[in-house]
Motif scaffolding. Sequence first.
Motif, short mmCIF file in Angstrom:
data_model
loop_
_atom_site.label_atom_id
_atom_site.label_comp_id
_atom_site.label_asym_id
_atom_site.label_seq_id
_atom_site.Cartn_x
_atom_site.Cartn_y
_atom_site.Cartn_z
N GLU A 291 0.81 -1.21 0.00
CA GLU A 291 0.00 0.00 0.00
C GLU A 291 0.84 1.27 0.00
OE1 GLU A 291 -3.04 -0.03 2.94
OE2 GLU A 291 -3.63 -2.10 2.53
N THR A 292 2.15 1.14 -0.19
CA THR A 292 3.02 2.30 -0.29
C THR A 292 3.84 2.19 -1.56
OG1 THR A 292 4.79 1.21 0.97
CG2 THR A 292 3.19 2.53 2.21
N GLU A 293 4.36 3.30 -2.00
CA GLU A 293 5.26 3.32 -3.15
C GLU A 293 6.58 3.94 -2.70
OE1 GLU A 293 5.08 2.00 -5.96
OE2 GLU A 293 2.96 1.38 -5.98
N PRO A 294 7.71 3.25 -2.81
CA PRO A 294 7.78 1.86 -3.29
C PRO A 294 7.26 0.88 -2.24
CG PRO A 294 9.93 2.58 -2.53
CD PRO A 294 9.03 3.78 -2.44
N ASN A 333 13.08 5.09 10.50
CA ASN A 333 12.24 5.66 9.45
C ASN A 333 10.80 5.29 9.72
OD1 ASN A 333 11.05 6.61 7.16
ND2 ASN A 333 12.08 5.20 5.76
N SER A 334 9.99 6.27 10.11
CA SER A 334 8.61 5.98 10.46
C SER A 334 7.84 5.39 9.30
CB SER A 334 7.92 7.25 10.96
OG SER A 334 6.57 7.02 11.26
N ALA A 335 8.11 5.88 8.08
CA ALA A 335 7.38 5.37 6.92
C ALA A 335 7.83 3.98 6.54
CB ALA A 335 7.57 6.33 5.74
N GLY A 336 9.06 3.62 6.90
CA GLY A 336 9.60 2.34 6.46
C GLY A 336 9.46 1.21 7.43
N ARG A 337 9.23 1.49 8.72
CA ARG A 337 9.19 0.41 9.69
C ARG A 337 7.84 -0.30 9.68
NH1 ARG A 337 6.61 2.01 14.46
NH2 ARG A 337 6.33 4.27 14.68
N MET A 338 7.88 -1.55 10.08
CA MET A 338 6.66 -2.33 10.17
C MET A 338 5.82 -1.84 11.35
SD MET A 338 6.28 -6.49 10.38
CE MET A 338 6.57 -6.71 8.63
N VAL A 344 -0.55 -7.57 4.98
CA VAL A 344 0.63 -7.88 4.18
C VAL A 344 0.45 -9.19 3.44
CG1 VAL A 344 2.21 -6.60 5.68
CG2 VAL A 344 1.72 -9.00 6.17
N THR A 345 1.29 -9.34 2.42
CA THR A 345 1.39 -10.60 1.67
C THR A 345 2.62 -11.34 2.16
OG1 THR A 345 0.39 -9.56 -0.27
CG2 THR A 345 1.56 -11.64 -0.61
N VAL A 346 2.45 -12.62 2.46
CA VAL A 346 3.55 -13.45 2.96
C VAL A 346 3.83 -14.55 1.95
CG1 VAL A 346 4.37 -14.93 4.82
CG2 VAL A 346 2.92 -12.96 5.35
N ARG A 347 5.09 -14.66 1.54
CA ARG A 347 5.51 -15.71 0.61
C ARG A 347 6.54 -16.59 1.32
NH1 ARG A 347 4.91 -14.99 -4.87
NH2 ARG A 347 7.03 -15.74 -5.24
N ILE A 348 6.16 -17.85 1.56
CA ILE A 348 7.02 -18.79 2.27
C ILE A 348 7.75 -19.65 1.25
CG2 ILE A 348 7.08 -20.69 3.92
CD1 ILE A 348 4.50 -19.58 5.12
N GLN A 349 9.08 -19.72 1.41
CA GLN A 349 9.90 -20.53 0.52
C GLN A 349 9.85 -21.99 0.98
OE1 GLN A 349 11.53 -19.40 -2.23
NE2 GLN A 349 10.64 -17.38 -1.87
N GLY A 350 9.16 -22.84 0.19
CA GLY A 350 9.05 -24.25 0.52
C GLY A 350 10.14 -25.08 -0.14
N ARG A 351 9.89 -26.37 -0.24
CA ARG A 351 10.90 -27.26 -0.81
C ARG A 351 11.02 -27.05 -2.32
NH1 ARG A 351 8.52 -31.86 -3.12
NH2 ARG A 351 6.30 -32.10 -2.67
#
Length: 425
Positions: A291-294, A333-338, A344-351
Amino acid sequence: MKKGALFKTVRVLVVLLVSVAVAFLLVQLRPRAEKQERVSNGRLVEVVATRSESLPMVVEAYGTVAPREALKIVAQVRGEVVALHPDFIEGGFVRSGEVLVTIDPQDYELAVRRATVGIRQAQADLERLDQDVLNLNESLELAKADVKLALAEVKRLKKLAGKGMTAQSVLDKADRQYLTSRERLQTLENQLALIGPNRIRLQSQLEMARVAWEQAKLDLERCRIETPYEAWVTQKSVETGRYLSMGQPVGSIYRAGAFDIEIKIPVGDLTWFPDETASKNGLKAEVRFSETEPHRTWNGKVARIKAALDQTTRTLPVVVQVDEPIGSSSMTNSAGRMKPGMFVTVRIQGRQVDHVHRLQRHLVHDDDTVYLAVDNRLEIRPVTVLRRFKTEVLISEGLADGDKVVTTPISDAVSGMKMRLKTED
């Protein structure tokens, strides 16, 4: 006049007849085109060659960021607020051990002094008891000696009285003296027997005095409300001069840089996690806020997989942890911190899966078939779909490296129909 008009008419007719004759001759004498049969080379199509890959199976899901540790701060003692930390405001950052709120400590300092005096009094009582024990033991030894002497005197006088050498009154007096000595000895022994219970009572009083001192000391320490860790302030509900009751809320904070994201994945997606149960914890994950750019991204890991399915969605909750180092640029950085509440979108690296072909989704048709160009003819080949995504499909079986997949839409596809490849046109 009539002859002239007739002559003109004849001349026009002659010209017309000559023109018609010339045109007829031209038509008859023109070269004739030979008829040729129309040869069809097939429909012109574009193709793309397939190539297998080794791909990590990414599991994608969505969730809301929540602080791993959140604390609602309440007053543990009564009193007037005399000082507040300057950064104890909504959105403020406070370090571990810093004092957020100070409550007037005077009453609690006096309580500590009273408890200290109580300890000294109890210790003095115990010391006096110890001295009493020493005195009683000495008196007891004297009393025993006195009883022994009185008894010996009674025995001596009885012998003399038996011989008529002493009066009965003297013997009676000796008996009374002996009984008095015995009574005094018994009193001392009784007093000494009570030393044990008295010691327990005085030791209990000393212990109670120490407990009172510890409670007073604890209450005094609670006049200073400190942060247990580096934290961000989410709420402040107190001002200087306000009187606080015990248990009254004064604000809320959460641990800086430590977040949990609970996502819910279909049970079938567990297939793409490593087989070993222990290795599921620590799987790498990418967290993305769009929801932010970038767009902002963070690195995370799978912390745990919950034991029960969500009864509403029939999905499996998975908790992903994100840790931001204290003092990093993203923290300042207030704009950059979680922040808590981010979706959010979470992408888990599987096998990793080998020998996978990746195609655009529109190239795999509804019946899980792919159009191939084989020897300039259309082959409709069934394939095994490993996974489907929004824009692409992963195929595990049915394709070989170098197969030419038709990318041109064909509405009336028939197996075996002729085709011309655009690269060969």
